[in-house]
Motif scaffolding. Structure first.
Motif, PDB file in Angstrom:
ATOM      1  N   ASN A   1      -3.533 -12.117  -1.935  1.00 17.29           N
ATOM      2  CA  ASN A   1      -2.224 -12.753  -2.096  1.00 17.29           C
ATOM      3  C   ASN A   1      -1.202 -12.132  -1.139  1.00 17.29           C
ATOM      4  N   ASN A   2      -1.252 -10.813  -0.992  1.00 17.88           N
ATOM      5  CA  ASN A   2      -0.336 -10.142  -0.067  1.00 17.88           C
ATOM      6  C   ASN A   2      -0.557 -10.632   1.364  1.00 17.88           C
ATOM      7  N   VAL A   3      -1.816 -10.729   1.772  1.00 20.91           N
ATOM      8  CA  VAL A   3      -2.126 -11.183   3.134  1.00 20.91           C
ATOM      9  C   VAL A   3      -1.685 -12.634   3.319  1.00 20.91           C
TER      10      VAL A   3
ATOM     11  N   PHE B   1       9.099 -11.559   1.212  1.00 21.86           N
ATOM     12  CA  PHE B   1       7.992 -11.359   0.275  1.00 21.86           C
ATOM     13  C   PHE B   1       7.795  -9.870   0.045  1.00 21.86           C
ATOM     14  N   LYS B   2       7.665  -9.480  -1.217  1.00 21.04           N
ATOM     15  CA  LYS B   2       7.397  -8.093  -1.593  1.00 21.04           C
ATOM     16  C   LYS B   2       5.942  -8.007  -2.060  1.00 21.04           C
ATOM     17  N   ALA B   3       5.170  -7.189  -1.383  1.00 24.68           N
ATOM     18  CA  ALA B   3       3.750  -7.045  -1.694  1.00 24.68           C
ATOM     19  C   ALA B   3       3.562  -6.379  -3.056  1.00 24.68           C
ATOM     20  N   ASP B   4       2.456  -6.714  -3.705  1.00 21.96           N
ATOM     21  CA  ASP B   4       2.064  -6.080  -4.960  1.00 21.96           C
ATOM     22  C   ASP B   4       1.012  -5.022  -4.660  1.00 21.96           C
ATOM     23  N   ARG B   5       0.864  -4.071  -5.556  1.00 20.66           N
ATOM     24  CA  ARG B   5      -0.182  -3.047  -5.480  1.00 20.66           C
ATOM     25  C   ARG B   5      -0.965  -3.090  -6.773  1.00 20.66           C
TER      26      ARG B   5
ATOM     27  N   GLU C   1      -2.960  -1.808   5.955  1.00 18.41           N
ATOM     28  CA  GLU C   1      -3.105  -1.227   4.614  1.00 18.41           C
ATOM     29  C   GLU C   1      -3.907  -2.154   3.707  1.00 18.41           C
ATOM     30  N   GLU C   2      -3.671  -3.438   3.813  1.00 15.87           N
ATOM     31  CA  GLU C   2      -4.411  -4.408   3.000  1.00 15.87           C
ATOM     32  C   GLU C   2      -5.897  -4.402   3.355  1.00 15.87           C
ATOM     33  N   MET C   3      -6.211  -4.226   4.629  1.00 19.27           N
ATOM     34  CA  MET C   3      -7.608  -4.159   5.051  1.00 19.27           C
ATOM     35  C   MET C   3      -8.299  -2.957   4.411  1.00 19.27           C
ATOM     36  N   ILE C   4      -7.622  -1.827   4.376  1.00 16.51           N
ATOM     37  CA  ILE C   4      -8.179  -0.619   3.756  1.00 16.51           C
ATOM     38  C   ILE C   4      -8.397  -0.845   2.266  1.00 16.51           C
ATOM     39  N   VAL C   5      -7.428  -1.448   1.599  1.00 18.50           N
ATOM     40  CA  VAL C   5      -7.548  -1.737   0.164  1.00 18.50           C
ATOM     41  C   VAL C   5      -8.743  -2.640  -0.094  1.00 18.50           C
ATOM     42  N   GLN C   6      -8.918  -3.652   0.740  1.00 22.83           N
ATOM     43  CA  GLN C   6     -10.021  -4.597   0.547  1.00 22.83           C
ATOM     44  C   GLN C   6     -11.380  -3.940   0.797  1.00 22.83           C
ATOM     45  N   ILE C   7     -11.469  -3.058   1.782  1.00 20.36           N
ATOM     46  CA  ILE C   7     -12.730  -2.357   2.041  1.00 20.36           C
ATOM     47  C   ILE C   7     -13.065  -1.435   0.874  1.00 20.36           C
ATOM     48  N   GLN C   8     -12.077  -0.688   0.374  1.00 23.58           N
ATOM     49  CA  GLN C   8     -12.313   0.203  -0.761  1.00 23.58           C
ATOM     50  C   GLN C   8     -12.722  -0.579  -2.004  1.00 23.58           C
TER      51      GLN C   8
END
Length: 117
Positions: A24-26, A34-38, A83-90
């Protein structure tokens, strides 16, 4: 052993939630203001895993609004694609590890049943 499979199942759901939030952030990374969620996975009762979601309040870059000729500024999205790419890989790695645990449990149970029969 059944509780372990349930814990792995809840972890699968939690990692899926992380992927959904990041996706959703991407998808909204080019949306102004837009404010990204974590999404954070935390341990719940009985070893289950649950996802907590919070909105990041970090300010984003200000840019001149091309639709206005008065030099006014608008705030861009605060989504960081790297940062989103790192989150998705993890999240993918966590999902894969928990799926492998369930698969191993299933194979071990099948072998045990074949031995008994």
């Amino acid at each position: 052993m059944g509780m372990t499979v349930q814990n792995n199942g809840s972890a699968l759901q939690a990692f899926s939630n992380q992927i959904l939030v990041s996706s959703n952030n991407v998808a909204n990374s080019l949306s102004d203001e837009f404010k990204a969620d974590r999404a954070y996975n935390v341990e719940a009762k009985n070893g289950q895993v649950q996802t907590l979601i919070s909105k990041t309040q970090a300010s984003a870059t200000l840019a001149e609004d091309p639709l206005k000729n008065d030099g006014s500024l608008k705030e861009l999205s605060n989504t960081n694609i790297a940062e989103e790419m790192i989150v998705q890989i993890q999240a993918q790695n966590g999902f894969d590890a928990n799926a492998k645990m369930i698969q191993t449990y299933d194979e071990t149970t099948g072998t045990l049943l074949d031995t008994i029969a």
